[in-house]
Design a protein around this motif. Structure first.
Motif, mmCIF file in Angstrom:
data_model
loop_
_atom_site.group_PDB
_atom_site.id
_atom_site.type_symbol
_atom_site.label_atom_id
_atom_site.label_comp_id
_atom_site.label_asym_id
_atom_site.label_seq_id
_atom_site.Cartn_x
_atom_site.Cartn_y
_atom_site.Cartn_z
ATOM 1 N N TYR A 180 -5.198 2.857 -7.957
ATOM 2 C CA TYR A 180 -6.039 3.308 -6.843
ATOM 3 C C TYR A 180 -6.982 2.204 -6.356
ATOM 4 O O TYR A 180 -7.253 2.088 -5.155
ATOM 5 C CB TYR A 180 -6.843 4.543 -7.257
ATOM 6 N N ASN A 205 -10.839 7.756 0.246
ATOM 7 C CA ASN A 205 -10.038 8.725 -0.498
ATOM 8 C C ASN A 205 -9.662 8.194 -1.876
ATOM 9 O O ASN A 205 -9.895 8.851 -2.909
ATOM 10 C CB ASN A 205 -8.787 9.058 0.309
ATOM 11 N N TYR A 206 -9.108 6.998 -1.928
ATOM 12 C CA TYR A 206 -8.610 6.485 -3.208
ATOM 13 C C TYR A 206 -9.723 5.907 -4.075
ATOM 14 O O TYR A 206 -9.594 5.884 -5.309
ATOM 15 C CB TYR A 206 -7.508 5.464 -2.958
ATOM 16 N N SER A 218 0.825 -1.210 0.000
ATOM 17 C CA SER A 218 0.000 0.000 0.000
ATOM 18 C C SER A 218 0.857 1.258 0.000
ATOM 19 O O SER A 218 0.586 2.212 -0.737
ATOM 20 C CB SER A 218 -0.939 0.001 1.204
ATOM 21 N N LEU A 219 1.908 1.272 0.833
ATOM 22 C CA LEU A 219 2.781 2.449 0.892
ATOM 23 C C LEU A 219 3.511 2.672 -0.426
ATOM 24 O O LEU A 219 3.669 3.819 -0.881
ATOM 25 C CB LEU A 219 3.791 2.287 2.031
ATOM 26 N N GLY A 221 1.508 5.564 -7.346
ATOM 27 C CA GLY A 221 0.345 6.437 -7.499
ATOM 28 C C GLY A 221 0.634 7.756 -8.188
ATOM 29 O O GLY A 221 -0.036 8.128 -9.166
ATOM 30 N N THR A 226 -8.677 5.896 4.168
ATOM 31 C CA THR A 226 -7.821 5.678 2.997
ATOM 32 C C THR A 226 -8.616 5.081 1.846
ATOM 33 O O THR A 226 -8.450 5.487 0.682
ATOM 34 C CB THR A 226 -6.656 4.749 3.364
ATOM 35 N N ILE A 240 0.972 4.077 -2.856
ATOM 36 C CA ILE A 240 0.546 5.434 -2.522
ATOM 37 C C ILE A 240 1.635 6.458 -2.835
ATOM 38 O O ILE A 240 1.363 7.516 -3.437
ATOM 39 C CB ILE A 240 0.151 5.509 -1.029
ATOM 40 N N PHE A 241 2.883 6.163 -2.454
ATOM 41 C CA PHE A 241 3.934 7.173 -2.539
ATOM 42 C C PHE A 241 4.838 7.032 -3.760
ATOM 43 O O PHE A 241 5.525 7.992 -4.123
ATOM 44 C CB PHE A 241 4.799 7.133 -1.271
ATOM 45 N N GLY A 259 -1.115 6.733 -11.346
ATOM 46 C CA GLY A 259 -2.479 6.699 -10.818
ATOM 47 C C GLY A 259 -3.513 7.317 -11.741
ATOM 48 O O GLY A 259 -4.663 6.901 -11.774
ATOM 49 N N ILE A 303 -5.111 -0.162 -4.064
ATOM 50 C CA ILE A 303 -4.918 0.436 -2.726
ATOM 51 C C ILE A 303 -6.174 0.244 -1.885
ATOM 52 O O ILE A 303 -6.111 -0.193 -0.725
ATOM 53 C CB ILE A 303 -4.576 1.933 -2.853
ATOM 54 N N CYS A 304 -7.331 0.569 -2.459
ATOM 55 C CA CYS A 304 -8.597 0.402 -1.736
ATOM 56 C C CYS A 304 -8.831 -1.054 -1.336
ATOM 57 O O CYS A 304 -9.279 -1.346 -0.222
ATOM 58 C CB CYS A 304 -9.771 0.870 -2.595
#
Length: 361
Positions: A181, A234-235, A162-163, A170, A231, A166-167, A174, A184-185
């Protein structure tokens, strides 16, 4: 006695999961009806930044229905295996599709009807072959499960993946890759379901008069759930804002459900004592639901009904038999094909308008 109790809890969880799908599916219809009423009144629409829907009672009824569905879904995890509750969430899409055809005058084509039927059949198969999870009745037992090396490794991998998404992935991909995304969800959703399961056990203990609020695991699960759900929202909103909803929904359902099934199998050992036929039945039901959801979404804009079948079959028979068309048959063939051509052109024109192309005009 324990077996009877387990069957009783299973039935309660099943009813709660199905009730959740009905409430959530109906909430979309109520909200949509409220927004349409506002549009007819000339109020600023929500998509344009308006908030007039806050004064519409139908919208609030939809919100309450959504809340009731989420509460029922939350409670279902406390009684039934996550392997059963999570896939049944697809029924909310089915309920929404059926109700929209009655109350919103949205046509449900042949593919959609077949998709609804397959979703019902797949859900029935999964209920019949649903696994029995290991009994966890206290927070102490839940903490022991969470400390299992297999789950610790799984949770660590989920956090690392996930990290990275995301960083690292994404920001670069993304906006162009739909899987970023949604993944991640989905993987974080597996942890959120575990938190919900633990909080459901805590609530059952609370009603039994036990001081669960002082247990450190209760606070950990609650905070973890808030972080995971925030989280996810958001995604998921990012994915819905960038990509087509009809594509996001089935992909999210498949990846999310697969993540939850994997997490549940590791945490609660749901598959450990299953027979081969139950394992095959569970996977078959899950795949059947996936196909049903795909048909329901992927072809919802295709205008195809049972009335089109005889025409298609006649043409296929002529080609298969190698029959040469006479002048009269050729004339009839042209007359029959012209409406279809008109429909194709109309569909292409509509698609072009949606894509902002001026060539349709």
């Amino acid at each position: 006695m324990s077996e009877t109790r387990g069957r009783y809890d299973f039935c309660i969880g099943l009813v709660l999961a199905m009730s959740s799908s009905i409430f959530i599916g109906g909430s979309f219809i109520l909200k949509k009806k409220g927004l349409l009423r506002l549009a007819r009144k000339g109020s600023m629409r929500a998509g344009q930044g308006g908030h007039a829907y806050l004064k519409e009672w139908l919208w609030w009824a939809g919100l309450l229905s959504m809340g009731a569905g989420e509460v029922a879904n939350f409670a279902a995890y406390a009684f039934a295996p996550a392997t059963l509750v999570t896939p049944l969430g697809a029924l909310s899409v089915l309920v929404s599709a059926i109700l929209s055809s009655f109350f919103l005058n949205e046509k449900l084509n042949l593919h959609g009807k077949i998709g609804c039927l397959l979703s019902i059949l797949g859900s029935t198969v999964m209920v019949i072959h649903a696994p029995q999870e290991e009994e966890v009745e206290t927070l102490n037992e839940m903490s022991h499960k969470l400390g299992d090396p297999g789950f610790v490794v799984f949770a660590t991998l989920v956090v690392i993946v996930s990290l990275i998404l995301i960083f690292v992935v994404g920001p670069r991909h993304g906006q162009t890759n739909i899987l970023v995304y949604i993944t991640i969800c989905s993987v974080i959703g597996a942890l959120s379901v575990s938190c919900v399961k633990g909080l459901g056990i805590a609530i059952k203990e609370l009603f039994a008069g036990k001081p669960v609020l002082k247990h450190p695991l209760f606070c950990i699960l609650l905070l973890s759930l808030i972080v995971c759900v925030s989280t996810q929202i958001n995604y998921l909103n990012r994915a819905l804002d960038i990509f087509n909803t009809s594509i996001v929904t089935p992909i999210y359902y498949v990846i999310f459900t697969t993540s939850v099934l994997t997490c549940s199998a590791i945490l609660f050992k749901e598959w450990q004592h299953m027979e081969a036929d139950d394992i095959i039945g569970t996977f078959s039901g899950f795949l059947t639901i996936i196909v049903g959801i795909f048909l329901l979404h992927a072809f919802k804009d295709v205008n195809f009904t049972l009335a089109n079948l005889p025409l298609s079959l006649r043409k296929d028979d002529r080609v298969a038999n190698g029959t040469l068309l006479s002048t009269y048959d050729s004339f009839n063939h042209d007359e029959e094909s012209s409406p279809c051509l008109g429909e194709i052109q109309s569909t292409e024109s509509l698609s072009a308008r949606r894509n902002g192309s001026l060539s349709a005009f």
